[in-house]
Enzyme design. Structure first.
Site, short mmCIF file in Angstrom:
data_model
loop_
_atom_site.label_atom_id
_atom_site.label_comp_id
_atom_site.label_asym_id
_atom_site.label_seq_id
_atom_site.Cartn_x
_atom_site.Cartn_y
_atom_site.Cartn_z
N GLU A 1 1.77 3.79 3.04
CA GLU A 1 2.32 3.25 4.29
C GLU A 1 3.85 3.36 4.29
OE1 GLU A 1 0.48 -0.63 4.55
OE2 GLU A 1 -1.53 0.24 4.48
N ARG B 1 -3.35 4.80 -1.99
CA ARG B 1 -3.21 3.45 -1.47
C ARG B 1 -2.90 2.41 -2.55
NH1 ARG B 1 -5.75 -0.16 2.63
NH2 ARG B 1 -6.63 -2.00 1.64
N HIS C 1 3.01 -3.72 6.84
CA HIS C 1 2.01 -2.70 6.58
C HIS C 1 1.98 -1.70 7.74
CE1 HIS C 1 -0.43 -4.70 3.27
NE2 HIS C 1 0.35 -5.68 3.67
N GLU D 1 1.38 -5.06 11.10
CA GLU D 1 0.85 -3.70 11.02
C GLU D 1 1.65 -2.86 12.01
OE1 GLU D 1 -1.38 -2.45 9.03
OE2 GLU D 1 -2.61 -4.12 8.27
N HIS E 1 0.85 -1.19 0.00
CA HIS E 1 0.00 0.00 0.00
C HIS E 1 0.88 1.24 0.00
CE1 HIS E 1 -3.33 -2.67 1.84
NE2 HIS E 1 -3.49 -2.56 0.54
#
Length: 281
Positions: A53, A102, A172, A243, A50
């Site tokens: 990020e 994104r 991510h 994440e 993405h």
């Protein structure tokens, strides 16, 4: 990537795996202490699926340059395939035009809007609940699985090397947690209990290191077409999505002073997984 490869020529090999939609080259960096280049068991890490990020590509490059006793030990047993930026077109676009973009930058047929969510484009429960057929949505799954050349290139490489890639880790942001299969179904994977066992080990190590704790979780919201589920179904048992920071204060606009502590936290989790892989090869 060019600079870090030159600085660590004894450990790094740059490998071309394809081109993006806008014809930018796609590279992975092989981190190995094996001078004769014979394959060992390996761990794959990718960053930047993405575009917005930014902490993810920052971590991948930081990881490559990080040296300590544990990394030296890991490299005695493992190689690492690291892809600092998978979504190269979208990443470029966040630097020049729209910081919070994104998706990829592809155009398919008569679509009204640009881009596909690469993490909905893998062939794992493709375009089920949690993805969209609407090309203007941020979670657009693409016209078919692996419609994005970047996804196809990664999938082809992993398929080719699946026999010695023992773990798949995709980086991510944000929310500070570690997820593992499945995301495209509420069913538990056959290795659920072993994968969740990393939670206790990692929490202990993180506490000793004084880091924030990333919980290991199976997802609660469905997200079909994800790379970690696809890698798991390919046969790569140790498949995780990290994440990174934060939990919403800065979100995708994480300030530079938080890059290093974020990387240290993520490294702790990856070391936990890598040591487990070594002990269970």
């Amino acid at each position: 990537m060019e600079e870090i490869t030159e600085m660590n020529a004894d450990l790094l090999q740059k490998i071309y795996i394809g081109s993006s939609f806008e014809k930018r080259p796609l590279y992975i960096l092989k981190l190995s202490s094996n001078r004769d280049r014979t394959p060992k068991s390996a761990i794959w890490i990718d960053c930047g699926i993405h575009a917005r990020e930014w902490i993810a590509p920052a971590f991948c490059l930081w990881f490559i340059g990080h040296k300590d006793r544990t990394m030296t030990r890991l490299l005695q047993h493992l190689d690492f395939y690291i892809m600092p930026v998978m979504n190269v077109d979208g990443y470029e676009y966040t630097w020049t035009t729209n910081r919070l973009w994104r998706k990829s930058r592809s155009k398919h047929g008569n679509n009204r809007c640009i881009g596909t969510d690469m993490n909905r484009n893998f062939d794992a429960g493709w375009c089920g609940k949690g993805a969209s057929h609407n090309d203007c949505h941020e979670i657009y799954c693409g016209p078919y699985p692996e419609s994005e050349p970047e996804v196809k290139a990664v999938a082809h490489f992993l398929q080719k090397h699946k026999d010695h890639i023992k773990a798949y880790i995709t980086i991510h942001s944000y929310s500070q947690m570690v997820l593992f299969p499945y995301s495209y179904t509420t069913n538990k994977s056959k290795d659920h209990d072993e994968l969740v066992s990393h939670k206790a080990v990692y929490r202990t190590e993180a506490k000793v290191a004084g880091n924030n704790l990333f919980p290991f979780l199976s997802p609660t919201d469905l997200a079909p077409g994800g790379s970690d589920d696809w890698a798991y179904d390919l046969g790569i048992k140790y498949s995780f999505t990290f994440e990174l920071r934060d939990r919403g204060t800065h979100g995708f606009l994480l300030p530079p002073n938080l890059i290093k502590p974020t990387c240290i936290e993520a490294l702790s989790g990856i070391k936990t997984i890598a040591l487990h892989v070594i002990n269970n090869i």
